[in-house]
Design an enzyme around this catalytic site. Structure first.
Site, PDB file in Angstrom:
ATOM      1  N   PRO A 231       0.739  -1.269   0.152  1.00 51.66           N
ATOM      2  CA  PRO A 231       0.011   0.043   0.041  1.00 51.66           C
ATOM      3  C   PRO A 231       0.939   1.322  -0.071  1.00 51.66           C
ATOM      4  O   PRO A 231       1.285   1.772   0.936  1.00 51.66           O
ATOM      5  CB  PRO A 231      -0.767  -0.023   1.315  1.00 51.66           C
ATOM      6  CG  PRO A 231      -0.080  -0.991   2.213  1.00 51.66           C
ATOM      7  CD  PRO A 231       0.803  -1.951   1.219  1.00 51.66           C
ATOM      8  N   ASP A 402       5.607   2.464   2.402  1.00 49.51           N
ATOM      9  CA  ASP A 402       4.776   1.382   2.590  1.00 49.51           C
ATOM     10  C   ASP A 402       3.844   1.748   3.952  1.00 49.51           C
ATOM     11  O   ASP A 402       4.568   1.754   4.978  1.00 49.51           O
ATOM     12  CB  ASP A 402       5.694   0.034   2.649  1.00 49.51           C
ATOM     13  CG  ASP A 402       4.723  -0.992   3.104  1.00 49.51           C
ATOM     14  OD1 ASP A 402       3.361  -0.952   3.363  1.00 49.51           O
ATOM     15  OD2 ASP A 402       5.433  -2.255   3.171  1.00 49.51           O
ATOM     16  N   HIS A 403       2.693   1.893   3.608  1.00 53.24           N
ATOM     17  CA  HIS A 403       1.855   2.369   5.052  1.00 53.24           C
ATOM     18  C   HIS A 403       1.766   1.156   6.027  1.00 53.24           C
ATOM     19  O   HIS A 403       1.338   1.716   7.027  1.00 53.24           O
ATOM     20  CB  HIS A 403       0.416   2.504   4.234  1.00 53.24           C
ATOM     21  CG  HIS A 403      -0.325   3.682   5.073  1.00 53.24           C
ATOM     22  ND1 HIS A 403       0.052   4.143   6.530  1.00 53.24           N
ATOM     23  CD2 HIS A 403      -0.980   4.966   4.715  1.00 53.24           C
ATOM     24  CE1 HIS A 403      -0.850   5.240   6.730  1.00 53.24           C
ATOM     25  NE2 HIS A 403      -1.441   5.453   5.760  1.00 53.24           N
ATOM     26  N   ARG A 404       2.064   0.161   5.731  1.00 52.05           N
ATOM     27  CA  ARG A 404       2.218  -0.744   6.729  1.00 52.05           C
ATOM     28  C   ARG A 404       3.166  -0.633   7.543  1.00 52.05           C
ATOM     29  O   ARG A 404       3.105  -0.828   8.926  1.00 52.05           O
ATOM     30  CB  ARG A 404       2.241  -2.268   6.226  1.00 52.05           C
ATOM     31  CG  ARG A 404       1.133  -2.603   5.366  1.00 52.05           C
ATOM     32  CD  ARG A 404       1.521  -3.757   4.347  1.00 52.05           C
ATOM     33  NE  ARG A 404       2.627  -3.920   3.777  1.00 52.05           N
ATOM     34  CZ  ARG A 404       3.104  -4.945   3.082  1.00 52.05           C
ATOM     35  NH1 ARG A 404       2.643  -6.074   2.995  1.00 52.05           N
ATOM     36  NH2 ARG A 404       4.254  -4.890   2.451  1.00 52.05           N
TER      37      ARG A 404
END
Length: 430
Positions: A231, A402-404
């Site tokens: 993401p 990476d939004h994670r």
């Protein structure tokens, strides 16, 4: 006692590689740690090193052959040692020539498969490398339609490429002069890349098809996976770099290695990672992995394709040391001599298109890294400083994350530290 040199797993999850070069010939002694052969993966050339000193008694696989992980590629031992029994166990043979010396034996890298039954009821065995079989299957061409030029008539990659080119070339209705061939891409001596194929169509425009190289396929697969499964989101800032350019000029007056703006940006990334350590992470299924050192990938557009080798411990390196490492990686990339370990690790990469005049862009994260910094061109522009309108050299920066692993506030904080380091560049040499 003679031992077998087998193909190691040269990259995580790899099942095969191409033996592109033998570095030690038969009947030559070597020491522990000596590089014996070069295996080529999708992105790198990996040297296979000896665990102990010995002599290469037999080379079992010819250069240019695709070999599976675990396949024996050489017999190692003492000078004059009888290895006929070992070869017999492997399915090879060693015959004696007139001088009483053993002739070199060759083993197939994978078991041969049988071809379809012939019209007389007999079955002809056709040997082909795993890569050749895969390429033929994708192209819809049968093994029996290809003449092998490898050892014992084995079908290798170049044979498949030639067969595909023949199948794709339409036969003209009337005799026509051959079209002028397009310039071929640069070829490796061990494993040439396929040449472009010129095609003519009765209707519509003519075109040229350039077959995918191994590295191009790897890039496509990896980046497609990244865009589909990671993401992404991006944050942008602009940095004034007049002071940075002045510092670079001073450094190059005394530095043995010529320092680029990109080298200083890489050093600034280390400053930001040191001050915002929570951004120096990658996502794993079980936990966030935070690194102690700052290892930065550097996107290099080599003659063989895009690669991203990793400069390690950047927080401890001077700009001149960073410059030397990046230049060394670029030369190795052009020659196809990057090792797999050069391409692994790190939590961030830097991709710079400023030298091409690109104002700004957004890059795709290179998994398992969690971020990538896209750098545009430094250009003069009007800015307001302390309430005064002035002209400054501005550099566009886009951080994709990476939004994670990294949320928006953390990404913004990290990018703020990076801009401060670029605008106060003495921090890069402190």
């Amino acid at each position: 006692m003679a031992t077998l040199l087998r193909v190691p797993e040269v990259a995580t999850g790899s099942t095969e590689a191409v033996l592109s070069e033998w570095l030690v010939p038969e009947n030559e002694a070597f020491d522990a740690g000596t590089a014996l052969a070069v295996l080529e993966t999708d992105k790198a050339a990996v040297e296979v090193e000896a665990e102990a000193g010995a002599t290469v008694l037999r080379q079992l696989v010819d250069r240019g052959t695709a070999v599976a992980v675990g396949t024996p590629i050489a017999v190692l031992g003492a000078v004059g040692e009888d290895v006929s029994g070992l070869l017999a166990e492997l399915g090879g043979s060693a015959s004696r020539n007139g001088s009483g010396q053993s002739e070199p034996a060759r083993l197939e890298s994978t078991p041969a498969e049988s071809a379809p039954a012939a019209s007389n009821g007999s079955r002809e065995r056709i040997f082909a490398s795993p890569l050749a079989r895969k390429m033929l299957k994708e192209a819809g061409i049968g093994l029996e339609d290809v003449a092998g030029t490898g050892p014992n008539g084995r079908i290798v990659r170049k044979d498949v490429e030639a067969a595909i080119a023949r199948a794709d070339r339409p036969a003209p209705a009337t005799p026509q002069p051959e079209p002028t061939p397009e310039p071929a891409l640069e070829k490796s001596a061990a494993k040439p890349e396929p040449a472009p194929v010129r095609r003519e169509r009765a209707a519509g425009a003519a075109f040229t098809e350039i077959p995918h190289t191994r590295i191009r396929r790897a890039i496509a697969s990896r980046l497609t996976m990244s865009k589909q499964t990671v993401p992404h989101f991006s944050v942008r800032r602009t940095a004034r770099i007049d002071a940075l350019l002045a510092l670079r000029k001073q450094l190059n007056e005394v530095s043995a290695a010529r320092i680029s703006v990109n080298d200083l940006i890489i050093r600034a990334v280390a400053v930001a990672h040191t001050e915002v350590p929570d951004a120096n992470v990658i996502w794993t299924e079980d936990a966030l992995r935070r690194y102690d050192s700052v290892d930065v990938g550097v996107a290099i557009a080599s003659e063989r394709g895009l690669v991203t080798p990793v400069v390690r411990g950047v927080e401890k390196l001077a700009p001149s040391a960073i410059s030397s490492q990046v230049k060394g990686f670029a030369a190795q990339a052009d020659e196809g001599k990057l090792k797999q370990q050069h391409l692994e690790g790190g939590s961030i990469a830097v991709s710079n298109l400023g030298m091409y005049g690109v104002d700004d862009f957004t890059a795709i994260i290179n998994p398992p890294q969690s971020s990538i910094l896209a750098v545009g061109a430094g250009k003069p522009g009007a800015v307001v400083v302390d309430g005064e309108l002035t002209v400054a050299t501005q550099l566009a920066l886009t951080l994709a994350v990476d939004h994670r692993a990294i949320d928006g506030a953390l990404a913004a904080s990290w990018l703020g530290v990076l801009v401060d380091a670029l605008e106060q560049p003495l921090r890069l040499v402190a």
